[in-house]
Design a protein around this motif. Structure first.
Motif, short mmCIF file in Angstrom:
data_model
loop_
_atom_site.label_atom_id
_atom_site.label_comp_id
_atom_site.label_asym_id
_atom_site.label_seq_id
_atom_site.Cartn_x
_atom_site.Cartn_y
_atom_site.Cartn_z
N ALA A 1 0.85 -1.19 0.00
CA ALA A 1 0.00 0.00 0.00
C ALA A 1 0.88 1.24 0.00
N LEU A 2 0.35 2.34 -0.54
CA LEU A 2 1.07 3.60 -0.50
C LEU A 2 0.10 4.76 -0.51
N SER A 3 0.60 5.93 -0.12
CA SER A 3 -0.23 7.13 -0.07
C SER A 3 0.68 8.36 -0.12
N TRP A 4 0.22 9.39 -0.83
CA TRP A 4 0.94 10.66 -0.84
C TRP A 4 0.52 11.50 0.36
N VAL A 5 1.46 12.29 0.87
CA VAL A 5 1.18 13.27 1.93
C VAL A 5 1.07 14.64 1.28
N ARG A 6 0.05 15.40 1.66
CA ARG A 6 -0.12 16.72 1.09
C ARG A 6 1.11 17.58 1.38
N LYS A 7 1.60 18.29 0.36
CA LYS A 7 2.78 19.13 0.54
C LYS A 7 2.53 20.19 1.61
N GLY A 8 3.53 20.38 2.47
CA GLY A 8 3.44 21.35 3.53
C GLY A 8 2.80 20.83 4.80
N ALA A 9 2.25 19.61 4.77
CA ALA A 9 1.59 19.05 5.96
C ALA A 9 2.60 18.53 6.97
N ALA A 10 3.74 18.06 6.50
CA ALA A 10 4.76 17.50 7.40
C ALA A 10 5.48 18.61 8.15
N LYS A 11 5.84 18.33 9.38
CA LYS A 11 6.60 19.29 10.18
C LYS A 11 7.97 19.51 9.55
N TYR A 12 8.45 20.77 9.58
CA TYR A 12 9.71 21.11 8.92
C TYR A 12 10.86 20.24 9.43
N VAL A 13 10.94 20.10 10.75
CA VAL A 13 11.91 19.17 11.35
C VAL A 13 11.13 18.27 12.31
N PRO A 14 10.84 17.03 11.90
CA PRO A 14 10.10 16.11 12.78
C PRO A 14 10.80 15.93 14.12
N GLU A 15 10.03 15.71 15.15
CA GLU A 15 10.57 15.53 16.49
C GLU A 15 10.91 14.07 16.74
N VAL A 16 11.88 13.86 17.61
CA VAL A 16 12.22 12.51 18.04
C VAL A 16 11.32 12.16 19.22
N ALA A 17 10.71 10.99 19.16
CA ALA A 17 9.79 10.58 20.22
C ALA A 17 10.51 10.54 21.56
N GLU A 18 9.80 10.88 22.61
CA GLU A 18 10.36 10.86 23.95
C GLU A 18 10.75 9.44 24.33
N PRO A 19 11.94 9.26 24.91
CA PRO A 19 12.32 7.91 25.37
C PRO A 19 11.47 7.51 26.56
N PRO A 20 11.43 6.22 26.87
CA PRO A 20 10.64 5.77 28.04
C PRO A 20 11.12 6.45 29.31
N SER A 21 10.20 6.75 30.21
CA SER A 21 10.55 7.36 31.50
C SER A 21 11.21 6.32 32.41
N LYS A 22 11.76 6.80 33.52
CA LYS A 22 12.40 5.90 34.46
C LYS A 22 11.39 4.88 34.99
N GLU A 23 10.16 5.36 35.25
CA GLU A 23 9.13 4.46 35.75
C GLU A 23 8.78 3.38 34.72
N GLU A 24 8.71 3.80 33.44
CA GLU A 24 8.39 2.82 32.38
C GLU A 24 9.50 1.79 32.23
N ILE A 25 10.75 2.25 32.36
CA ILE A 25 11.88 1.32 32.27
C ILE A 25 11.84 0.33 33.42
N GLU A 26 11.58 0.85 34.63
CA GLU A 26 11.51 -0.03 35.79
C GLU A 26 10.37 -1.04 35.65
N GLU A 27 9.28 -0.59 35.03
CA GLU A 27 8.16 -1.50 34.81
C GLU A 27 8.57 -2.62 33.85
#
Length: 492
Positions: free
Chosen positions: A4-30
């Motif tokens: 499957a494939l799909s085009w993304v509308r031009k200008g819809a994407a963030k100029y510099v995508p963010e890196v997802a937050e790493p797991p928190s200390k509590e999540e790691i301990e879990e």
């Protein structure tokens, strides 16, 4: 393969995508303390593993004993200091291995390395990270430049399966004035199951704010919605339907149960309503069509108007309340979602593969079939008698095998592309309801599973097939297309 494939509308994407937050200390301990590995109990597989291990230990002990015996015998047979020393080295080496106590361990296995710090509140406190020198700063600037998505960049989403890994790839296609182009994978997402369908949307779940998202349908019953402006994300932003684990009557036994409103089988088709931005339609192998509200995160309507797998769905561009669905029951149905009632039905000659509304004629749509045919209908000619059926505008023997996908150009009237499992792409002029093939090619992609014209650059056709390599065909590079539709070429 690319499924499957799909085009993304031009200008819809963030100029510099963010890196997802790493797991928190509590999540790691879990995760560290998870009971997914039960140290006190053993499963049947573990018991079998123990049997195999004991047998392996016995074989290893026998092998070591034989080696020592051989070394001793060789030592007795050899003469001279050199040979004796050599054999002694073998014996000493084997004894150093201490194979009799090889499996003795001080404790359990520390899955995540207990005893070391797993979490640091800041990078400055992490001894494994280098100091931020000028060289590192330059590297960071370079990395940011590489991650930049310009408003003029063409972005293509590609569902690809490689070596049993299911991926959603965000690809950048850079057009060049000299005719050369460049395409690369900006980032990717690992999907939970084999991908079958996708639909880009700009509606954020819960809030409804505009953004950059994709809904994916897989062999599983859930529809996953991902935030495309996040890199290294491991969980979808939202899962519509799917299964959840519930505790059974017996201790430690968990059962799977479908979530409320979920599909019961694979999600074969998806369609986002561009006018009613919170609305998403899905088609499933469970014979149903579902209408989802992504803001309220729930199934709003379930339609059971087909008697076999539903392969595809498509919203009307001109009347956003109208939804077409095509099924393996060899019929196409038109649903009016204002009343959740059927407005028409058309019988076809084979299983439906794909459906597309004509963007230049609000009444017309085309259907591609498993037998290589393409049929065109007018929604005003719907028949209540599915046996006799409604009259077609035209029937076209487009390919020798299944026509898996088709796509209209958004600017050039009567310009249709078809892709087939016969490995061919064909371009058609549908003028005067007399289809004429004006260009064709074998893109060397294997069996073609999906094609799509870009709406921002409406002569660029994205192609995905069995060989798993995403391709883009600039159809204006073909003289036949230029002759028929070249006058629309500058209307981007």
């Amino acid at each position: 393969m690319i499924s499957a494939l799909s085009w993304v509308r031009k200008g819809a994407a963030k100029y510099v995508p963010e890196v997802a937050e790493p797991p928190s200390k509590e999540e790691i301990e879990e995760l560290v303390n998870t009971d997914s590995v039960d140290k006190s109990g053993e499963s049947e597989d573990e018991e079998q593993m123990d049997v195999d291990t004991e047998k392996g230990d016995a074989d290893a002990d026998a092998a070591v004993s034989q080696a020592l015996a051989a070394a001793k015998a060789l030592n007795n047979d050899q003469e001279g200091d050199q040979s004796s020393a050599f054999v002694q080295n073998i014996s000493d080496g084997l004894r150093e291995l201490d194979m009799d106590h090889y499996d003795d361990e001080d404790g359990g296995i520390d899955i995540f390395g207990k005893g070391v710090d797993l979490y640091y509140p800041s990078n400055d406190m992490d001894p494994y990270l280098k100091e931020n020198t000028e060289e590192n700063a330059d590297d960071e600037e370079e990395e940011i430049e590489d991650m930049t998505i310009k408003p003029t960049d063409a972005v293509i989403l590609c569902a690809r399966v490689e070596d049993e890994v299911n991926l959603l790839e965000v690809c950048i296609f850079e057009e060049a004035e000299d005719g050369d182009s460049n395409m690369y994978v900006h980032h990717d997402i690992i999907l939970s199951a084999f991908p079958l369908s996708m639909a880009w949307l700009d509606c954020r779940p819960q809030s409804g704010e505009k953004g950059n998202f994709v809904a994916t349908g897989t062999m599983g019953p859930a529809i996953e919605i991902w935030d495309l402006d996040l890199i290294d994300e491991v969980q979808p932003l939202l899962a519509l339907g799917g299964k959840k684990r519930v505790k059974g009557k017996e201790k430690k036994i968990k059962k799977e149960k479908f979530k409320k409103g979920s599909h019961r089988d694979a999600v074969l088709g998806l369609a986002w309503n561009k006018e009613l931005r919170n609305v998403l339609a899905s088609a499933s192998a469970d014979k149903t069509v579902k209408i989802w509200d992504v803001v309220q995160e729930k199934c709003a309507v379930t339609l059971e108007h087909h008697t076999d797998k539903v392969q595809t769905v498509a919203w009307s561009r001109h009347s956003p309340e109208l939804l077409l669905s095509g099924s393996f029951d060899k019929s196409v149905a038109l649903m009016d979602m204002k009343s959740s009632s059927e407005s028409g039905r058309w019988s076809v000659d084979a299983d439906v593969e794909s459906i597309a509304w004509d963007p230049h004629n609000e009444h017309v749509f085309v259907v591609s079939l498993e037998n290589g045919m393409v049929q065109c209908f007018d929604k005003r000619s719907a028949s209540s008698d599915t046996v006799s059926g409604a009259k077609t505008i035209f029937t076209l023997h487009a390919h020798e095998k299944a026509v898996s996908s088709l796509s209209f150009s958004s600017v050039a009237p009567n310009f249709l592309a078809t892709g087939s499992t016969d490995k061919m792409i064909k371009l058609w002029d549908l003028s005067n309801n007399q289809p004429a093939c004006i260009a064709s090619q074998n893109p060397k992609a294997g069996k073609i599973f999906t094609i799509s014209f870009s709406e921002d650059s409406p002569f660029l056709l994205a192609i995905g097939g069995h060989k798993g390599k995403l391709q883009v065909w600039d159809t204006l590079s073909d003289q036949g297309v230029v002759n028929r539709f070249g006058i629309y070429g500058n209307r981007n």
